[in-house]
Scaffold this active site. Structure first.
Site, PDB file in Angstrom:
ATOM      1  N   ARG A 180       0.963  -1.185   0.075  1.00 31.79           N
ATOM      2  CA  ARG A 180      -0.118  -0.035  -0.125  1.00 31.79           C
ATOM      3  C   ARG A 180       0.799   1.192   0.083  1.00 31.79           C
ATOM      4  NH1 ARG A 180      -4.764   0.183   4.384  1.00 31.79           N
ATOM      5  NH2 ARG A 180      -5.257   1.787   2.818  1.00 31.79           N
ATOM      6  N   CYS A 238      -1.051   5.882   9.220  1.00 36.08           N
ATOM      7  CA  CYS A 238      -1.381   4.391   8.697  1.00 36.08           C
ATOM      8  C   CYS A 238      -2.648   4.781   7.575  1.00 36.08           C
ATOM      9  CB  CYS A 238      -1.949   3.532   9.941  1.00 36.08           C
ATOM     10  SG  CYS A 238      -3.283   4.218  10.917  1.00 36.08           S
TER      11      CYS A 238
END
Length: 283
Positions: A180, A238
């Site tokens: 990611r 995050c």
């Protein structure tokens, strides 16, 4: 004070003269709803069995506000958060232990919020519920009302501009999975990639196969390899400020203070004007 507690030490503390308040924050990121499947139900898991005396806390409703322009898990309304903590029996002079189903993310979010809003004695059960070897119960406790009133701290919190600045002046760690970070996949947010200057540091690499944190020395060595040096400012983000709290907890275990960008990638990537970097290079 250590930020984590072992199951054996928790059992001893519960049997002691000043037992901690126990918070059960079972939660997990679920993509099942995209396929039409029901999401994970932490309250149902709690009802099926929890550590005796533990009170369930709903991460989505009590540890975060509704999703919106500030991300999928923005800061909670402090009145709602404070009421939830007092309902659970949290007082400023009582120790608190938080646990979840073992991943550690939900528990870390509660730990971070309590610490940021001024509670002096909060720890996370290392390894979560799977590490607990004692009995479980299904009855719902009714603790006496606590007196904790959350007061936000002056430090420990980053906004988007602060995260961008820290990526240039200090170390900004990206706690998501490496793919990611590199922008190879993005199952949730508008676009893949990372904040320019951020360093890939998946929080899953802070724990062993049993879900427990690596020893403090190993964690310190890992963060040093990622560019964290003594006294340098450190921040974490995050996807939406949950797994990032787990990395802040890992840093605390290693003795390294760090700030959390709660909006994280879900907030950053929602604004097409903000720059996005892709690939393994931080820049």
């Amino acid at each position: 004070m250590n930020a984590i507690i072992s199951a054996s030490d928790l059992a001893g503390a519960l049997a002691g003269a000043n037992p901690p308040v126990l918070l059960d924050v079972r939660w997990q990121l679920s993509l099942a709803t995209a396929a039409g499947e029901p999401p994970f139900d932490g309250r149902a898991a709690y009802g099926a069995g929890h550590i005796p005396g533990a009170v369930f806390v709903d991460l989505d409703r009590e540890l975060a506000s509704a999703p919106g322009g500030h991300g999928r898990h923005p800061l909670p309304d402090l009145a709602v958060f404070g009421a939830a903590m007092r309902r659970a029996g949290v007082s400023s002079g009582t120790p608190v232990v938080v646990y979840d189903g073992g991943l550690g993310w939900g528990a870390a979010r509660a730990w971070w919020l309590l610490r940021w809003t001024g509670h002096p004695d909060v720890r996370v059960l290392d390894g979560g519920l799977p590490s607990w070897e004692g009995p479980l119960e299904t009855s719902v406790p009714q603790p006496a009302e606590g007196d904790f009133v959350p007061v936000p701290g002056a430090d420990g919190l980053l906004d988007a501009d602060g995260a961008a600045a820290l990526a240039r002046s200090g170390v900004l760690l990206d706690a998501r999975a490496g793919e990611r970070y590199r922008g190879e996949v993005e199952p949730i947010d508008r676009v893949g990639g990372h904040i320019p200057g951020a360093v890939s540091a998946p929080t899953t690499e802070n724990v062993g196969a049993d879900g427990r944190f690596l020893p403090a020395g190993e964690l310190g060595a890992r963060f040093e390899e990622l560019g964290v040096s003594q006294g340098a400012p450190v921040g974490v983000y995050c996807g939406s400020g949950v797994s990032g709290a787990h990395e802040v907890l890992a840093l605390a275990v290693a003795g390294i203070p760090a700030a959390l960008y709660v909006g994280s990638w879900s907030e950053w990537s929602s604004d097409p004007e903000r720059p996005v970097a892709v690939g393994p290079d931080p820049q």
